[in-house]
Design a protein around this motif. Structure first.
Motif, PDB file in Angstrom:
ATOM      1  N   UNK A  37       5.992 -12.019  97.555  1.00  0.00           N
ATOM      2  CA  UNK A  37       6.001 -10.556  97.631  1.00  0.00           C
ATOM      3  C   UNK A  37       6.809  -9.943  96.498  1.00  0.00           C
ATOM      4  N   UNK A  38       7.752 -10.709  95.945  1.00  0.00           N
ATOM      5  CA  UNK A  38       8.559 -10.234  94.827  1.00  0.00           C
ATOM      6  C   UNK A  38       7.964 -10.619  93.480  1.00  0.00           C
ATOM      7  N   UNK A  39       6.698 -11.075  93.500  1.00  0.00           N
ATOM      8  CA  UNK A  39       5.929 -11.387  92.292  1.00  0.00           C
ATOM      9  C   UNK A  39       6.496 -12.575  91.516  1.00  0.00           C
ATOM     10  N   UNK A  40       6.990 -13.549  92.257  1.00  0.00           N
ATOM     11  CA  UNK A  40       7.458 -14.793  91.648  1.00  0.00           C
ATOM     12  C   UNK A  40       6.603 -15.954  92.132  1.00  0.00           C
ATOM     13  N   UNK A  41       6.305 -16.890  91.241  1.00  0.00           N
ATOM     14  CA  UNK A  41       5.579 -18.089  91.652  1.00  0.00           C
ATOM     15  C   UNK A  41       6.539 -19.046  92.346  1.00  0.00           C
ATOM     16  N   UNK A  42       6.097 -19.608  93.468  1.00  0.00           N
ATOM     17  CA  UNK A  42       6.905 -20.542  94.233  1.00  0.00           C
ATOM     18  C   UNK A  42       5.976 -21.529  94.922  1.00  0.00           C
ATOM     19  N   UNK A  43       6.510 -22.664  95.398  1.00  0.00           N
ATOM     20  CA  UNK A  43       5.652 -23.610  96.121  1.00  0.00           C
ATOM     21  C   UNK A  43       4.997 -22.946  97.329  1.00  0.00           C
ATOM     22  N   UNK A  44       3.707 -23.139  97.486  1.00  0.00           N
ATOM     23  CA  UNK A  44       2.973 -22.539  98.604  1.00  0.00           C
ATOM     24  C   UNK A  44       3.150 -23.378  99.856  1.00  0.00           C
ATOM     25  N   UNK A  45       3.334 -22.714 100.966  1.00  0.00           N
ATOM     26  CA  UNK A  45       3.460 -23.395 102.252  1.00  0.00           C
ATOM     27  C   UNK A  45       3.110 -22.424 103.365  1.00  0.00           C
ATOM     28  N   UNK A  46       2.806 -22.964 104.537  1.00  0.00           N
ATOM     29  CA  UNK A  46       2.541 -22.117 105.692  1.00  0.00           C
ATOM     30  C   UNK A  46       3.847 -21.516 106.232  1.00  0.00           C
ATOM     31  N   UNK A  47       3.793 -20.299 106.770  1.00  0.00           N
ATOM     32  CA  UNK A  47       2.666 -19.361 106.751  1.00  0.00           C
ATOM     33  C   UNK A  47       2.543 -18.715 105.370  1.00  0.00           C
ATOM     34  N   UNK A 107      -0.805  -7.287  92.282  1.00  0.00           N
ATOM     35  CA  UNK A 107      -0.488  -8.704  92.415  1.00  0.00           C
ATOM     36  C   UNK A 107      -1.468  -9.563  91.604  1.00  0.00           C
ATOM     37  N   UNK A 108      -2.726  -9.175  91.607  1.00  0.00           N
ATOM     38  CA  UNK A 108      -3.727  -9.930  90.844  1.00  0.00           C
ATOM     39  C   UNK A 108      -3.426  -9.879  89.349  1.00  0.00           C
ATOM     40  N   UNK A 109      -3.085  -8.701  88.860  1.00  0.00           N
ATOM     41  CA  UNK A 109      -2.776  -8.561  87.436  1.00  0.00           C
ATOM     42  C   UNK A 109      -1.499  -9.318  87.071  1.00  0.00           C
ATOM     43  N   UNK A 110      -0.522  -9.300  87.971  1.00  0.00           N
ATOM     44  CA  UNK A 110       0.724 -10.035  87.728  1.00  0.00           C
ATOM     45  C   UNK A 110       0.455 -11.533  87.602  1.00  0.00           C
ATOM     46  N   UNK A 111      -0.494 -12.028  88.391  1.00  0.00           N
ATOM     47  CA  UNK A 111      -0.792 -13.466  88.353  1.00  0.00           C
ATOM     48  C   UNK A 111      -1.346 -13.907  87.008  1.00  0.00           C
ATOM     49  N   UNK A 112      -1.896 -12.970  86.239  1.00  0.00           N
ATOM     50  CA  UNK A 112      -2.485 -13.301  84.937  1.00  0.00           C
ATOM     51  C   UNK A 112      -1.447 -13.377  83.824  1.00  0.00           C
ATOM     52  N   UNK A 113      -0.241 -12.909  84.074  1.00  0.00           N
ATOM     53  CA  UNK A 113       0.776 -12.868  83.029  1.00  0.00           C
ATOM     54  C   UNK A 113       1.273 -14.252  82.630  1.00  0.00           C
ATOM     55  N   UNK A 114       1.019 -15.241  83.486  1.00  0.00           N
ATOM     56  CA  UNK A 114       1.425 -16.614  83.161  1.00  0.00           C
ATOM     57  C   UNK A 114       0.257 -17.386  82.553  1.00  0.00           C
TER      58      UNK A 114
END
Length: 235
Positions: A37-47, A107-114
């Protein structure tokens, strides 16, 4: 889409909780990341949506089983998930200019910055449009407009979009399902959740059903859009 698998009402606290059970197909993996939610990439996990759909308790959804199935096919590389779902919302709340749509776009546009690339949009929504004949009748046009807007605003005119035809809802559920299954646009496909097991509320999918749906979505993504193993990138 946010996931309610494993959510239950605590008998003594009179509150909803997640049971914490993560199926093998939904386990985290170092090559699967999520945009927080803070626009940082992190390991994905449930939930997966725990900090996105904050008004309700989140549990297991289809996202992690989807990602693991895609990763197994690609044989490596890095996968980024951008969770945006908010449960209990109608499609009109996702129109251009509305907060949910603009947040998804940001969020989608932020994901493209990397230097990543958006490969597909997964869309599972519609139960909130089944209680009114007007909303159900308008669903097809609203969904087609959403597809057009997302593609235009992201500059991705051929963005693959995979819908899920809903498995539950109100009086006009079949009308919404008809709209979802009847959309005929390039690079848009639809998988069907009908028949997957529902929880006792007869609305949300069970954990097992969420896992199955994730794998169904992965199969559609990999087969309909000819995703080759070489199309993955390292983390």
């Amino acid at each position: 889409m946010a996931g309610r698998g494993g959510k239950f009402k605590h008998p003594h606290l009179n509150d909803s909780q997640w049971d914490g059970v993560v199926p093998p197909e939904c386990q985290p993996h170092p090559s699967i990341l999520r945009l927080s939610a803070t626009l940082n990439w992190e390991p994905a996990r449930e939930p997966l949506h725990h900090d996105i759909d904050t008004r309700k308790v989140c549990g297991v959804g289809p996202g992690m089983s989807f990602a693991n199935a895609v990763r197994d096919h690609l044989g490596g590389g890095c996968l980024g998930l951008v969770p945006c779902a908010v449960g209990g919302t109608a499609i009109k709340e996702w129109d251009r200019g509305q907060q949910l749509y603009e947040n998804m776009l940001e969020r989608s546009k932020e994901s493209l910055k990397t230097k990543g690339e958006i490969k597909a949009l997964l869309w599972y929504q519609g139960e909130s449009d089944t209680s009114s004949h007007h909303d159900a009748e308008a669903y097809k046009g609203n969904m087609e407009r959403l597809i057009h807007n997302v593609r235009e605003d992201l500059g991705l005119p051929s963005l693959p979009i995979i819908q899920v035809a809903i498995a539950s809802g109100g009086e006009y559920m079949e009308k919404v399902r008809e709209a979802q299954l009847g959309i005929d646009l390039p690079n848009v496909t639809c998988v069907d959740a009908k028949g997957l097991p529902l929880k006792e509320d007869n609305l949300h999918l069970t954990t097992e059903a969420e896992v199955s749906l994730g794998r169904i979505l992965a199969d559609a993504f990999l087969t309909k859009f000819n995703v080759a193993p070489s199309q993955s990138s390292p983390c």
